[in-house]
Scaffold this active site. Structure first.
Site, mmCIF file in Angstrom:
data_model
loop_
_atom_site.group_PDB
_atom_site.id
_atom_site.type_symbol
_atom_site.label_atom_id
_atom_site.label_comp_id
_atom_site.label_asym_id
_atom_site.label_seq_id
_atom_site.Cartn_x
_atom_site.Cartn_y
_atom_site.Cartn_z
ATOM 1 N N LYS A 52 0.843 -1.208 0.000
ATOM 2 C CA LYS A 52 0.000 0.000 0.000
ATOM 3 C C LYS A 52 0.875 1.252 0.000
ATOM 4 O O LYS A 52 0.567 2.238 -0.675
ATOM 5 C CB LYS A 52 -0.937 -0.015 1.219
ATOM 6 C CG LYS A 52 -2.052 -1.049 1.075
ATOM 7 C CD LYS A 52 -2.762 -1.362 2.387
ATOM 8 C CE LYS A 52 -3.728 -2.527 2.189
ATOM 9 N NZ LYS A 52 -4.330 -3.021 3.439
ATOM 10 N N GLN A 96 -4.219 -1.660 9.703
ATOM 11 C CA GLN A 96 -4.198 -3.008 9.115
ATOM 12 C C GLN A 96 -4.810 -4.015 10.095
ATOM 13 O O GLN A 96 -4.405 -4.097 11.255
ATOM 14 C CB GLN A 96 -2.740 -3.384 8.773
ATOM 15 C CG GLN A 96 -2.600 -4.705 8.031
ATOM 16 C CD GLN A 96 -3.244 -4.701 6.644
ATOM 17 O OE1 GLN A 96 -3.097 -3.762 5.881
ATOM 18 N NE2 GLN A 96 -3.971 -5.755 6.326
ATOM 19 N N ASP A 119 -11.000 2.880 4.433
ATOM 20 C CA ASP A 119 -11.447 1.486 4.320
ATOM 21 C C ASP A 119 -12.977 1.408 4.255
ATOM 22 O O ASP A 119 -13.540 0.408 3.824
ATOM 23 C CB ASP A 119 -10.982 0.683 5.545
ATOM 24 C CG ASP A 119 -9.726 -0.141 5.270
ATOM 25 O OD1 ASP A 119 -9.467 -0.449 4.100
ATOM 26 O OD2 ASP A 119 -9.038 -0.487 6.251
#
Ligand code: NAD
Length: 297
Positions: A52, A96, A119
């Site tokens: 990422k 994460q 997200d």
């Protein structure tokens, strides 16, 4: 002929569009910033986060990475999130998952400012998605919708079966597919670990989206001739020749490709789309937070 859906190619196109808009933002003095937070020593999580960060660099966004000791108290993670929430150079925050057991994942997701929740897991953003007014669509289902659009796969009126009911993939995918919107208007069945006779359901489907995390458990015999098969699964298994490990999806590709009308491979299908849509959400976050219009598709 089965159409093999090339996620790398579609994702590359999306990244090009993102890179152009990053330049427009740069002209207005804005550099989109994505903060990734890792509180784990899991090698898969470490790889995802570093990919990422690399993706950010490639489109000239600012990547900020914070690593916390997995043994640290949860309060350290909360403080990190609070600081990133207050940092004007950070437009998107991604913690994460999974997190260590002593950290309350729900509290973490609630703590990220909804405007920076790229997200799309904050309850406010989940609510907006369900109401058909999404701010940030979760990256994997959003990426799958983009694959449908790029390959002219008709979802309107289609029978879609989503295998898996996670908050990350299954539930938002089902929600997007039932919406009265492009790449929606499908009739959706959501299957999960307690579903009876999964094969009977997948065999009825025009579109099967496999997201259960079970290596190659959907094979060609479970599919309708001509179905579109989207394989979300990423499973590391011993390679057949015993030389090490390899990645396989939730679909047994060799038998499925004989039956499917269109299919995504693993790797190179859904994975690159998930990464591209994270950049998209970060770009959108930067635009929303700064008021600079970049004409997002
Ligand atoms: P998860 O473990 O949170 O959820 C799995 C789901 O599968 C559960 O809802 C469960 O009910 C269902 N399930 C389990 N056994 C089943 C069975 N026998 N029949 C039907 N349903 C069953 O997983 P997740 O986070 O949604 O991820 C699913 C898979 O997708 C994993 O392999 C993950 O690594 C992968 N993934 C890939 C991407 C990508 O970008 N390609 C993104 C996210 C997740």
């Amino acid at each position: 002929m089965t159409e093999v859906i090339d996620g790398n190619a579609v994702a590359a196109d999306i990244r090009d569009g993102i890179a152009d808009r990053v330049e427009t933002l740069a002209d207005a003095g804005v550099k989109p910033g994505l903060a990734t937070v890792l509180m784990s020593e899991d090698p898969a999580s470490e790889t995802y986060v570093s990919m990422k960060q690399r993706d950010c660099e490639e489109v000239d966004m600012k990547g900020i990475h914070v690593e916390l000791d997995p043994e640290a108290p949860a309060s350290e993670l909360y403080e990190t999130i609070d600081e990133l929430n207050d940092d004007d150079g950070v437009h998107g925050i991604l913690v994460q998952l999974p997190l260590p057991d002593h950290v309350d994942e729900r509290e973490v997701l609630r703590r990220i400012r909804p405007e920076k929740d790229v997200d799309g897991f904050h309850p406010e953003n989940v609510g907006r998605l369900v109401a058909g007014n999404a701010r940030f669509k979760p990256c994997t289902p959003h990426g799958i919708q983009r694959l449908f659009a790029a390959h002219d796969i008709e979802t309107e009126g289609a029978d879609a079966v989503v295998v898996g009911r996670s908050d990350i993939v299954g539930k938002p995918m089902a929600n997007l597919l039932i919406q009265k919107a492009p790449q929606g208007n499908a009739t959706v069945t959501v299957c999960h670990s307690r579903t009876d006779d999964l094969a009977a359901r997948t065999r009825q489907a025009d579109i099967v989206i496999a997201a259960a995390g079970m290596p190659e458990f959907i094979d060609g015999s479970m599919l309708q001739e001509g179905a579109t098969v989207i394989d979300v699964g990423i499973n590391r298994v011993e390679s057949e020749d015993g030389s090490g490990t390899e990645l396989v999806g939730d679909v047994e590709y060799d038998s499925a490709v004989e039956v499917a009308g269109a299919i995504t491979p693993v790797p190179g299908g859904v994975g690159p789309m998930t990464r591209a849509m994270l950049l998209y959400n970060t770009l959108k976050a930067a635009s929303l937070q700064t008021g600079v219009d970049i004409d997002l598709p």
